[in-house]
Design a protein around this motif. Structure first.
Motif, PDB file in Angstrom:
ATOM      1  N   LEU A 182      42.686  53.355  25.246  1.00 47.80           N
ATOM      2  CA  LEU A 182      41.372  53.975  25.219  1.00 47.80           C
ATOM      3  C   LEU A 182      40.983  54.567  26.560  1.00 47.80           C
ATOM      4  CD1 LEU A 182      39.511  51.307  23.130  1.00 47.80           C
ATOM      5  CD2 LEU A 182      40.136  53.603  22.418  1.00 47.80           C
ATOM      6  N   GLY A 183      41.704  54.202  27.604  1.00 49.73           N
ATOM      7  CA  GLY A 183      41.343  54.680  28.920  1.00 49.73           C
ATOM      8  C   GLY A 183      40.122  53.961  29.467  1.00 49.73           C
ATOM      9  N   ALA A 184      39.809  52.797  28.895  1.00 46.39           N
ATOM     10  CA  ALA A 184      38.642  52.017  29.325  1.00 46.39           C
ATOM     11  C   ALA A 184      39.069  50.960  30.327  1.00 46.39           C
ATOM     12  CB  ALA A 184      38.002  51.351  28.104  1.00 46.39           C
ATOM     13  N   LEU A 206      47.324  46.982  24.035  1.00 46.16           N
ATOM     14  CA  LEU A 206      46.763  47.372  25.307  1.00 46.16           C
ATOM     15  C   LEU A 206      45.657  48.326  24.937  1.00 46.16           C
ATOM     16  CD1 LEU A 206      49.645  47.927  27.801  1.00 46.16           C
ATOM     17  CD2 LEU A 206      47.905  46.197  27.777  1.00 46.16           C
ATOM     18  N   VAL A 207      44.717  47.836  24.193  1.00 50.63           N
ATOM     19  CA  VAL A 207      43.618  48.681  23.770  1.00 50.63           C
ATOM     20  C   VAL A 207      43.000  49.362  24.976  1.00 50.63           C
ATOM     21  CG1 VAL A 207      41.302  48.663  22.769  1.00 50.63           C
ATOM     22  CG2 VAL A 207      43.129  47.358  21.705  1.00 50.63           C
ATOM     23  N   VAL A 216      30.432  53.639  20.709  1.00 50.19           N
ATOM     24  CA  VAL A 216      31.222  52.590  20.066  1.00 50.19           C
ATOM     25  C   VAL A 216      31.494  51.468  21.062  1.00 50.19           C
ATOM     26  CG1 VAL A 216      33.440  52.054  18.967  1.00 50.19           C
ATOM     27  CG2 VAL A 216      32.344  54.260  18.536  1.00 50.19           C
ATOM     28  N   HIS A 217      31.414  50.235  20.546  1.00 50.78           N
ATOM     29  CA  HIS A 217      31.807  49.048  21.313  1.00 50.78           C
ATOM     30  C   HIS A 217      32.981  48.414  20.586  1.00 50.78           C
ATOM     31  CE1 HIS A 217      31.528  45.441  23.763  1.00 50.78           C
ATOM     32  NE2 HIS A 217      31.585  44.728  22.654  1.00 50.78           N
ATOM     33  N   GLY A 218      33.985  48.014  21.359  1.00 51.87           N
ATOM     34  CA  GLY A 218      35.125  47.306  20.792  1.00 51.87           C
ATOM     35  C   GLY A 218      35.300  45.975  21.491  1.00 51.87           C
ATOM     36  N   GLU A 219      35.606  44.955  20.696  1.00 52.42           N
ATOM     37  CA  GLU A 219      35.777  43.628  21.275  1.00 52.42           C
ATOM     38  C   GLU A 219      36.787  42.840  20.451  1.00 52.42           C
ATOM     39  OE1 GLU A 219      33.107  39.959  22.926  1.00 52.42           O
ATOM     40  OE2 GLU A 219      32.243  41.935  22.628  1.00 52.42           O
ATOM     41  N   ALA A 263      40.521  43.606  26.847  1.00 49.50           N
ATOM     42  CA  ALA A 263      39.135  43.471  27.288  1.00 49.50           C
ATOM     43  C   ALA A 263      38.200  44.193  26.329  1.00 49.50           C
ATOM     44  CB  ALA A 263      38.987  44.065  28.686  1.00 49.50           C
ATOM     45  N   PRO A 264      36.957  43.740  26.235  1.00 44.67           N
ATOM     46  CA  PRO A 264      35.955  44.524  25.497  1.00 44.67           C
ATOM     47  C   PRO A 264      35.805  45.900  26.151  1.00 44.67           C
ATOM     48  CG  PRO A 264      35.118  42.344  26.046  1.00 44.67           C
ATOM     49  CD  PRO A 264      36.410  42.520  26.796  1.00 44.67           C
ATOM     50  N   TRP A 265      35.406  46.887  25.377  1.00 41.06           N
ATOM     51  CA  TRP A 265      35.275  48.255  25.897  1.00 41.06           C
ATOM     52  C   TRP A 265      34.144  48.991  25.190  1.00 41.06           C
ATOM     53  CZ3 TRP A 265      35.987  51.357  21.726  1.00 41.06           C
ATOM     54  CH2 TRP A 265      36.793  50.862  20.695  1.00 41.06           C
TER      55      TRP A 265
END
Length: 169
Positions: free
Chosen positions: A16-18, A11-12, A52-55, A38-40
């Motif tokens: 992350l709170g995104a 549950l990224v 930072v971008h996470g995907e 989801a991407p964040w």
């Protein structure tokens, strides 16, 4: 990314709170449902000194609701499945594929706080907590207590942390 006795988690977005729209995933077995990440994006200084971008590049996470609150919202959920998240420094383009394929039982409290019992690697974003501000892969046997105000407390039985900000700096 499978582990011998563990098939992952994430549950990224919650960690992350995104917030962002969810992607797809594959359910397996009765009661298990997809739980895509989801991407964040995080702004400079929020987790790392840079944006930072996470995907997810691999996302086979599924969830099983074990218990619900009286209003029907999930109270206790188990998550598992392969998850690899590409974490990118958007200023430089430096990236790292982080294996976050742990397994967790998450207790969702009515005040918005969460308690995670985890085996294996999970991506944890920290703004305030007992770890320094940053993005980490926390791997091992541990708990993660996320207070209603977002403060994160990681309590390790055994394991290690991997500083993702340092990897993509």
């Amino acid at each position: 990314m499978r582990r011998t006795l563990v098939t992952g988690l994430s549950l990224v977005t919650a960690l992350l709170g995104a917030t962002a729209p969810a992607g797809a995933s594959t359910a397996e077995g009765a009661g298990w449902e997809p739980a895509p990440s989801a991407p964040w994006d995080t702004a400079a200084g929020e987790r790392c000194a840079f944006p930072v971008h996470g995907e997810p590049v691999v996302d086979e996470v599924v969830q099983l609701v074990l218990d619900t609150h009286p209003d029907g919202t999930p109270k206790r959920v188990v998550y598992r499945g392969d998850l690899v998240v590409r974490v990118t420094n958007t200023e430089t383009g430096a990236a790292h594929d982080a294996d976050a394929s742990g397994t967790a039982v998450v207790d969702y409290r009515t005040d918005g706080s969460q308690f995670w019992s985890v085996l294996g690697p999970v991506l944890v974003g920290v703004e305030e907590g007992n770890l320094d501000r940053g993005l980490y892969i926390v791997d091992g046997v541990y708990t993660l207590d996320i207070a209603a105000d977002g403060y994160r407390t990681v309590t390790m039985a055994t394991g290690a942390t991997d500083d993702l900000c340092a990897r993509i700096d």
